[in-house]
Structure formats: structure tokens, C-alpha cells
Design a protein around this motif. Sequence first.
Motif, short mmCIF file in Angstrom:
data_model
loop_
_atom_site.label_atom_id
_atom_site.label_comp_id
_atom_site.label_asym_id
_atom_site.label_seq_id
_atom_site.Cartn_x
_atom_site.Cartn_y
_atom_site.Cartn_z
N VAL A 28 0.83 -1.19 0.00
CA VAL A 28 0.00 0.00 0.00
C VAL A 28 0.86 1.24 0.00
O VAL A 28 1.83 1.34 0.74
CB VAL A 28 -0.92 0.02 1.24
CG1 VAL A 28 -1.76 1.27 1.28
CG2 VAL A 28 -1.79 -1.22 1.23
N GLY A 29 0.53 2.19 -0.81
CA GLY A 29 1.26 3.46 -0.83
C GLY A 29 0.28 4.60 -0.74
O GLY A 29 -0.82 4.44 -0.22
N GLY A 30 0.65 5.76 -1.24
CA GLY A 30 -0.25 6.90 -1.23
C GLY A 30 -0.48 7.46 0.15
O GLY A 30 -1.61 7.75 0.53
N PHE A 31 0.57 7.65 0.89
CA PHE A 31 0.44 8.14 2.27
C PHE A 31 0.12 9.62 2.33
O PHE A 31 0.52 10.39 1.47
CB PHE A 31 1.74 7.87 3.03
CG PHE A 31 2.12 6.44 3.07
CD1 PHE A 31 3.26 5.99 2.43
CD2 PHE A 31 1.34 5.51 3.74
CE1 PHE A 31 3.62 4.66 2.45
CE2 PHE A 31 1.69 4.18 3.76
CZ PHE A 31 2.83 3.75 3.12
N LYS A 32 -0.57 10.00 3.37
CA LYS A 32 -0.86 11.41 3.61
C LYS A 32 0.43 12.16 3.89
O LYS A 32 0.65 13.26 3.45
CB LYS A 32 -1.84 11.52 4.77
CG LYS A 32 -2.31 12.93 5.05
CD LYS A 32 -3.52 12.93 5.96
CE LYS A 32 -3.27 12.22 7.27
NZ LYS A 32 -4.42 12.33 8.20
N PHE A 33 1.28 11.55 4.70
CA PHE A 33 2.62 12.07 4.89
C PHE A 33 3.49 10.95 5.39
O PHE A 33 3.01 9.93 5.88
CB PHE A 33 2.67 13.25 5.87
CG PHE A 33 2.30 12.92 7.29
CD1 PHE A 33 1.02 13.16 7.75
CD2 PHE A 33 3.24 12.38 8.17
CE1 PHE A 33 0.67 12.86 9.05
CE2 PHE A 33 2.90 12.08 9.47
CZ PHE A 33 1.60 12.31 9.91
N MET A 34 4.80 11.14 5.27
CA MET A 34 5.78 10.25 5.87
C MET A 34 6.72 11.12 6.71
O MET A 34 6.96 12.28 6.37
CB MET A 34 6.54 9.45 4.82
CG MET A 34 5.64 8.48 4.05
SD MET A 34 6.52 7.46 2.85
CE MET A 34 7.41 6.34 3.94
#
Length: 118
Positions: A28-34
Motif C-alpha cells: 500500500v502506498g499513497g500516504f498522507k505524509f511520511m
Amino acid sequence: QVRLVESGGGLVQAGGSLRLSCVNSGAVGGFKFMAWYRQAPGKQREYLARILANGMTEYADSVKGRFTISRDNPRQPRNTIFLQMNNLTHEDSAIYYCAAALGANVAWGQGTQVTVSS
């Protein structure tokens, strides 16, 4: 499933530099932030920097000007972020953790040890 793996830690002399990496090996990707955090022995986990989905970066005052957060190709569904750390001091010794926010959930890596010798 998100799986974050940090690397790049180690032993460095004061004044030196290190570059940490955090790879998302999950599906899973598409993070709000890292983001990057650290925790020194006997201290609470400390926020350092984060990079938003739109590429904007934010830093804690304690590392502003010395640390730089960046990421690889933002169009890839998986994300890799980096933390370039310069002019390190003994006070930067800690375990460094990567975090990723997806919706209301935050995933954490296992951490990578950074030790700065005086």
C-alpha cells in the motif's frame, strides 16, 4: 499491508553526516505524509521532520537547517523517504524511526540506530 524498513544508521564522528532511508516494502502506498522521529535512551520519541503527499516539508526547530527530508519518485505507489543529517552532535544519538500516515492510521518502522561519537 504497510511495512517500513529503515537503514543507513551507524557510528559517526561528531560533525559528520549520515543519510537514512526508509523503504515501504508493503503493498500500500499513497500516504498522507511520511515522517522521521527519534528516541534517545530515557527520552520520549521526538518528531524531526515530515514530507506531505504534495511534497511540502516541515521540520522541528531542533533539526532545521541540519536535517533534510526527501523522497523518491512521488508518482510511485510505494514510497521511499530519506533523511540527510549533517553536522551531527552527540545529542543526535538515538534510534531513528520512520512513520507513514495512511488515513487515520500511522505505521512505524523498527528503527535504525545512530550513534555520534564525541
